[in-house]
Scaffold this active site. Structure first.
Site, PDB file in Angstrom:
ATOM      1  N   ARG A   1       0.848  -1.197   0.000  1.00 39.20           N
ATOM      2  CA  ARG A   1       0.000   0.000   0.000  1.00 39.20           C
ATOM      3  C   ARG A   1       0.881   1.243   0.000  1.00 39.20           C
ATOM      4  NH1 ARG A   1      -5.468  -1.814   1.812  1.00 39.20           N
ATOM      5  NH2 ARG A   1      -5.362  -3.973   1.096  1.00 39.20           N
TER       6      ARG A   1
ATOM      7  N   GLU B   1       0.622   4.126   0.876  1.00 39.31           N
ATOM      8  CA  GLU B   1       0.005   5.167   1.701  1.00 39.31           C
ATOM      9  C   GLU B   1       1.085   6.110   2.190  1.00 39.31           C
ATOM     10  OE1 GLU B   1      -1.959   2.679   4.473  1.00 39.31           O
ATOM     11  OE2 GLU B   1      -3.537   2.190   3.046  1.00 39.31           O
TER      12      GLU B   1
ATOM     13  N   ARG C   1      -0.179   2.518  12.975  1.00 38.08           N
ATOM     14  CA  ARG C   1      -0.949   1.329  12.568  1.00 38.08           C
ATOM     15  C   ARG C   1      -0.972   1.086  11.058  1.00 38.08           C
ATOM     16  NH1 ARG C   1      -7.089   2.757  14.133  1.00 38.08           N
ATOM     17  NH2 ARG C   1      -7.251   4.753  13.112  1.00 38.08           N
ATOM     18  N   HIS C   2      -0.125   1.802  10.332  1.00 37.33           N
ATOM     19  CA  HIS C   2      -0.026   1.569   8.887  1.00 37.33           C
ATOM     20  C   HIS C   2       1.389   1.166   8.502  1.00 37.33           C
ATOM     21  CE1 HIS C   2      -3.721   4.021   8.898  1.00 37.33           C
ATOM     22  NE2 HIS C   2      -4.027   3.270   7.861  1.00 37.33           N
TER      23      HIS C   2
ATOM     24  N   GLU D   1      -9.356  -1.204  13.191  1.00 36.28           N
ATOM     25  CA  GLU D   1      -9.888  -2.196  12.251  1.00 36.28           C
ATOM     26  C   GLU D   1      -8.894  -3.337  12.073  1.00 36.28           C
ATOM     27  OE1 GLU D   1     -10.844  -0.630   8.250  1.00 36.28           O
ATOM     28  OE2 GLU D   1      -9.881  -2.473   7.547  1.00 36.28           O
TER      29      GLU D   1
ATOM     30  N   SER E   1     -11.497  -6.456   6.739  1.00 35.94           N
ATOM     31  CA  SER E   1     -12.651  -6.036   5.936  1.00 35.94           C
ATOM     32  C   SER E   1     -13.081  -7.219   5.101  1.00 35.94           C
ATOM     33  CB  SER E   1     -12.272  -4.963   4.921  1.00 35.94           C
ATOM     34  OG  SER E   1     -11.839  -3.823   5.540  1.00 35.94           O
TER      35      SER E   1
ATOM     36  N   ARG F   1      -1.808  -6.196  12.617  1.00 30.02           N
ATOM     37  CA  ARG F   1      -2.798  -5.573  13.516  1.00 30.02           C
ATOM     38  C   ARG F   1      -3.380  -6.589  14.485  1.00 30.02           C
ATOM     39  NH1 ARG F   1      -6.256  -1.087  10.206  1.00 30.02           N
ATOM     40  NH2 ARG F   1      -4.484   0.156   9.511  1.00 30.02           N
TER      41      ARG F   1
END
Ligand code: AMO
Length: 429
Positions: free
Chosen positions: A210, A212, A218-219, A352, A355, A403
């Site tokens: 990712r 990001e 948390r990433h 989270e 998903s 996570r």
């Protein structure tokens, strides 16, 4: 024969051990070493007047974190770790460590996260850090064994791909001969394609990439996802599977990792099933009771909202019935109220974890959903094709392993749960 340090007890008469020099102490007539291997720590005591001169020479030249071999007599001694010590008859340096060390493995001098990660191999020698990764190993072994026991097939799908899965952003482009290519964000399309292949249940444990930009606790830019896809199942079926898996994994860790949990000071509570299912509309209502920045219908849940709901619920829970507009094109809208879809998130009170959704399995509806997201069906042809020759209804989810471990062990930073993190600023080691 070399014994694991844990296996040396006060009853052992003589032992050979190999390990790292954890600490060196010199008290005039006596020298003490603590020697560490992955199973524990043992004291080696050298009474200077009673041991041969060669041993004294070696003892004087050894540095902390060197690898040594010790052969000697075991004595019961109350004050030493494990109630025993070794008095050496042989002492050999197998690999000398340079001084000073970049990092204090004995943790007398605390180190910043960056210093720790720069020398991760040394950091991971710390019993506390090792415990995290031994538990992470138990988590992934238990989770994959659980899925195999439920009839899912372990698959491996490409990490070099031609198209985005989770929308057009957050992709790492790579040079792939003369073609445009990317690091895969998720095995999403491939695990769904295996439903068309008739595998009925699949799982994959692998990296997701990712791009990001944000740098948070948390990433990660490279994370590990446990992905599952099941045919002839809806969102409720795979939520049940996910909740069974979480409970199974917690149980497994509680039963098999007592020592590592103790090392971390974690008193693990196995979550109780079933986890509450909270419709999205209700979730934002709960959040809006306390958060300053109110969540409007159709917004994603902010970290503050997630915390507020987590505090109100106090344990794992699912957020269900999401607005179709804010979920990916592959999430199945409810036929009777298409503005909502059969998507869900599994939440830990802190964040989270996963998903998932029942997927759109109708080709034409999928094309429509892809268009509605402003994407072009042409770039998904290899995926769409699998929906034209007999595609069963199916559902699945992706669970972030870091996570899961982070929340299980109450770690403050996701980087604690990955050996060599990739984030905005870190590409080595
Ligand atoms: P999603 O994008 O929500 O869903 O990812 C699934 C889970 O993967 C973890 N995760 C991350 N962990 C750390 N750093 C990141 N940057 C990161 N991104 C994701 C999270 C998250 O809940 N294809 C869907 C899954 C599905 O529907 O089957 C997907 O990728 O724990």
């Amino acid at each position: 024969m070399r014994l694991p340090i844990r296996a040396v007890t006060p009853e052992t008469e003589s032992a050979e051990i190999v390990g790292w020099v954890h600490e060196v102490r010199d008290l005039g007539g006596l020298s003490f070493f603590l020697i560490r291997d992955r199973t524990g720590i043992i004291q080696v005591t050298i009474p200077k007047k009673k041991v041969p001169a060669e041993i004294l020479d070696v003892a004087r030249s050894v540095s902390r974190e060197s690898v040594v071999r010790v052969q000697g007599t075991v004595k019961a001694i109350e004050k030493a770790p494990g109630g025993r010590e070794i008095v050496p008859e042989e002492l050999e340096i197998i690999s000398i460590a340079e001084s000073p060390l970049p990092l204090d493995v004995a943790e007398k001098v605390p180190a910043e996260m960056d210093t720790r990660l720069d020398s991760r191999f040394l950091d991971a020698r710390k019993p506390r850090v090792r415990a995290i990764f031994f538990i992470r190993s138990a988590v992934t072994c238990a989770a994959t064994a659980f899925l195999a026991s439920r009839g899912c097939v372990n698959i491996a799908t490409p990490k070099i791909v031609a198209a985005a899965t989770e929308g057009g952003t957050e992709l790492f482009p790579i040079a792939y001969f003369e073609k445009e290519a990317f690091m895969n964000q998720s095995p999403q399309l491939y695990k769904q394609m295996m439903m068309a292949a008739g595998f009925e249940g699949v799982f994959e444990l692998g990296p997701i990439f990712r791009a990001e930009e944000h740098n948070t606790v948390r990433h990660l830019n490279e994370a590990t996802s446990l992905d599952v896809e099941v045919s002839f199942a809806d969102h409720n079926d795979v939520m049940e599977l996910l909740e069974d898996l979480i409970v199974y994994v917690y149980d497994y860790v509680a039963m098999n990792c007592a020592e590592h949990l103790a090392e971390l000071g974690v008193d693990l509570t196995v979550p109780a099933k079933p986890f509450p299912r909270i419709p999205y509309a209700e979730a934002i209502e709960i959040a809006n009771r306390t958060v300053e920045e109110k969540i409007a219908f159709g917004d994603d849940l902010s970290p503050a909202a997630e915390r507020a709901i987590g505090d109100a619920i106090g344990g794992h829970y699912f957020v269900v019935d999401w607005p179709t507009d804010i979920r990916p094109y592959y999430a199945m809208p409810y036929p009777d109220r298409p503005e909502f879809c059969k998507a869900f998130d599994l939440m830990h009170p802190r964040m989270e974890l996963s998903s998932g959704a029942q997927r759109v399995h109708d080709h034409d509806l999928l094309v429509e959903r892809i268009r509605a997201k402003g994407l072009s069906p042409e770039s998904f042809e290899f995926y769409l094709k699998t929906f034209r020759y007999g595609m069963p209804p199916h559902a699945g989810w992706g669970l972030g392993i870091e996570r899961l471990v982070m929340t299980m062990l109450d770690l403050g930073n996701i980087r604690e749960a990955v050996l060599f993190p990739r984030d905005r600023h870190r590409l080595t080691p």
